[in-house]
Enzyme design. Structure first.
Site, PDB file in Angstrom:
ATOM      1  N   GLU A  88     -48.465   6.412 -86.992  1.00 58.57           N
ATOM      2  CA  GLU A  88     -48.519   7.379 -85.898  1.00 58.57           C
ATOM      3  C   GLU A  88     -49.820   8.194 -85.800  1.00 58.57           C
ATOM      4  OE1 GLU A  88     -43.723   8.053 -85.466  1.00 58.57           O
ATOM      5  OE2 GLU A  88     -44.948   9.760 -86.105  1.00 58.57           O
TER       6      GLU A  88
ATOM      7  N   GLU B  48     -39.782   2.445 -86.753  1.00 59.54           N
ATOM      8  CA  GLU B  48     -38.981   3.679 -86.840  1.00 59.54           C
ATOM      9  C   GLU B  48     -38.186   3.844 -85.563  1.00 59.54           C
ATOM     10  OE1 GLU B  48     -40.780   7.504 -87.744  1.00 59.54           O
ATOM     11  OE2 GLU B  48     -42.033   6.588 -89.296  1.00 59.54           O
TER      12      GLU B  48
ATOM     13  N   TYR C  48     -38.372   7.115 -80.281  1.00 61.16           N
ATOM     14  CA  TYR C  48     -37.169   7.907 -80.479  1.00 61.16           C
ATOM     15  C   TYR C  48     -36.429   8.254 -79.194  1.00 61.16           C
ATOM     16  CZ  TYR C  48     -38.385   8.523 -85.376  1.00 61.16           C
ATOM     17  OH  TYR C  48     -38.655   8.278 -86.708  1.00 61.16           O
TER      18      TYR C  48
ATOM     19  N   ASN D 295     -42.972   2.854 -83.303  1.00 60.49           N
ATOM     20  CA  ASN D 295     -42.065   3.952 -83.634  1.00 60.49           C
ATOM     21  C   ASN D 295     -41.659   4.627 -82.334  1.00 60.49           C
ATOM     22  OD1 ASN D 295     -42.665   3.401 -86.292  1.00 60.49           O
ATOM     23  ND2 ASN D 295     -43.511   5.417 -86.765  1.00 60.49           N
TER      24      ASN D 295
ATOM     25  N   ARG E  99     -39.104  -0.266 -95.623  1.00 64.31           N
ATOM     26  CA  ARG E  99     -40.420   0.254 -95.275  1.00 64.31           C
ATOM     27  C   ARG E  99     -40.643   1.570 -96.007  1.00 64.31           C
ATOM     28  NH1 ARG E  99     -42.367   3.647 -90.212  1.00 64.31           N
ATOM     29  NH2 ARG E  99     -44.503   3.928 -90.919  1.00 64.31           N
TER      30      ARG E  99
ATOM     31  N   HIS F  98     -49.375   7.546 -94.512  1.00 63.73           N
ATOM     32  CA  HIS F  98     -48.355   8.264 -93.738  1.00 63.73           C
ATOM     33  C   HIS F  98     -48.602   9.774 -93.898  1.00 63.73           C
ATOM     34  CE1 HIS F  98     -44.112   7.803 -91.921  1.00 63.73           C
ATOM     35  NE2 HIS F  98     -44.449   9.078 -91.792  1.00 63.73           N
TER      36      HIS F  98
END
Length: 502
Positions: A175, A380, A316, A314, A82, A128
């Site tokens: 995002e 991500e 985390y 995405n 990606r 991005h």
């Protein structure tokens, strides 16, 4: 399900796994071959905008070292890569009436061709965060819906026309929450707008983030509409958007904290996911913002709803949520990593907002699958080891905390598929390389590959070896076709088979 039974379950053979990067974080060469400025060029050079004073001028020098990066991907055995395209390399001034830069087209076209020749599937992000500076100067960028939407759609169209014969996975945006809140609310990302006049001379944190988010949703939706109407049938690809959003867990069983966790999800994820997949903004967002929340026309909403063919995810970390906060960007919810008994949720990363908590990854996968019902592409997921940049290289390569993080998320991924029935199609670890980590500069390292910025040498960390081995072990392998028997032995075998059947 027992661990023995689970061990027999594997991800399907067409599961896409690999690593992710973004153009401004790795390319450098900001003036090369006709590239125009992005909003991050000068922003990152301003004193105080990055923790270490670092900027994107060189980054990991991947504009010049892309072959080396692809060789690294080959050595890791990935199925997919990606990466993002820099708008200002394709259309240096950004606009729908501005010229296309053939050198920029050629750069990405060669990367795509090389990936495919090596058996690696390109998974391409169109935007991005690196808006052409000319569009911010010309009309205020994402604050101007009437201009930015057609300009973005035109840029996306150029990408579809020039790369879509070979690219089968498109992400319109990476995002949008970060684009909106960090760029126009907190002011820590380019273009740095904020109501805090110590931080920025321009901006209104009460209104601009919500305007920008609205523009991004529409730009995504109209670009997706264009692809599906004019390119999809001939090119056979898929298009979607990728949203950031961490799992929000109630601090305890108190009803107000359970409600707070949902409010946090509504603002972190639902702000974008609800219109795109369900056709409306979350109710709580309207309650919180009142007339500051922009309104879609019926015509716009018809384009927005259903505009992403999958859920790009995405994520985390996990936040424990308490009622009673005053920060609108968190849904007026307090976040903490400290449990009621005083213990921490997990291992602390280098960045304050990130701790390691694998079970939250599984919970979030289930939440998104149940709420939105779309196949999930994890685009991500990663961890920054505390103080890694100050460690000797040999010590940094033994990145135990990152390995532990990926052990948790990969285990959760497999459990979500095998036990919970969640439809998950990809997993991209962030990131292939240590790189320019936006406002953190180069102090924060997310890479599974260590980059020595003095000489740009790349060194695989233990986490790269872990991820590559895990997917080799846990993705079904393509079974080679059985060799065809020939001659008298084949005839004998056929007679024996028929005799058994009889």
């Amino acid at each position: 399900m027992s661990s023995v039974a689970l061990s027999k379950n594997k991800l399907p053979k067409d599961f896409l796994w690999g690593f992710a990067t973004a153009s401004f974080q790795i390319e450098g060469s900001l003036d090369a071959d006709g590239r125009g400025k992005s909003i991050w060029d000068d922003f990152s050079r301003q004193p105080g905008k990055t923790l270490d004073g670092g900027n994107g001028d060189v980054a990991t020098d991947s504009y010049n070292r892309w072959k080396e990066d692809i060789d690294l991907l080959v050595s890791y055995g990935v199925k997919s890569y990606r990466f993002s395209i820099a708008w200002s390399r394709i259309i240096p001034l950004g606009g729908r009436n501005d010229p296309v830069n053939e050198s920029g087209i050629q750069f990405y076209s060669t990367i795509i061709d090389t990936l495919l020749a090596k058996g690696i599937t390109p998974f391409v992000t169109i935007y991005h965060w690196d808006l052409p500076q000319a569009l911010d100067d010309r009309y205020g960028g994402w604050l101007n819906k009437e201009e930015i939407v057609p300009d973005f759609v035109n840029y996306a169209k150029v990408c579809f026309e020039r790369f879509g014969d070979r690219v089968k996975y498109w992400l319109t945006f990476n995002e949008p929450w970060c684009i909106s809140i960090l760029g126009y609310g907190r002011g820590v990302f380019a273009p740095g707008h904020s109501s805090d006049r110590n931080r920025s001379p321009v901006g209104d944190s009460a209104t601009e983030p919500w305007i920008v988010g609205h523009s991004v949703i529409l730009a995504h939706a109209y670009a997706s509409k264009l692809y599906r109407e004019q390119f999809k049938q001939a090119q056979g690809g898929q298009i979607g958007i990728t949203l950031n959003g961490d799992w929000m867990m109630p601090y305890d069983d108190a009803p107000e904290n359970i409600e707070a966790a949902q409010h946090a999800l509504d603002v972190a994820i639902g702000w974008f996911a609800d219109p795109i997949y369900l056709g409306h903004y979350p109710e709580y967002l309207g309650v919180m913002l009142g007339d500051r929340l922009p309104v879609f026309t019926p015509e716009e909403l018809a384009v927005v709803k259903g505009s992403s063919e999958f859920y790009g995810m995405n994520t985390y970390t996990t936040n424990l949520c308490k009622a009673g906060g005053d920060d609108e960007f968190q849904g007026k919810v307090q976040y903490t990593f400290t449990r009621p008994d005083g213990t921490q949720l997990g291992t602390q990363a280098h960045c304050a907002w990130l701790q390691d908590y694998g079970p939250g990854f599984r919970d979030l996968l289930n939440y998104l699958w149940k709420r939105y019902g779309k196949a999930i592409y994890v685009t991500e997921n990663g961890f920054a080891v505390k103080d890694e940049t100050s460690k000797p290289i040999e010590e940094a390569l033994s990145d135990h905390d990152r390995v532990h993080y990926f052990q948790g998320t990969t285990s959760a991924l497999l459990a979500a598929v095998a036990e919970d029935g969640v439809d998950i199609r990809s997993y991209f670890a962030w990131s292939l390389l240590d790189n320019f980590e936006w406002a953190d500069g180069y102090t924060t390292r997310f890479g599974v590959t260590y980059v020595d910025y003095d000489n740009q040498k790349r060194y695989p960390k233990d986490s790269a070896r872990f991820i590559c081995q895990w997917f080799k072990d846990n993705v079904e392998k393509d079974e080679p076709p059985a060799p065809r028997r020939k001659g008298p032995l084949a005839a004998l075998a056929a007679r024996l088979v028929n005799a058994v059947k009889a």
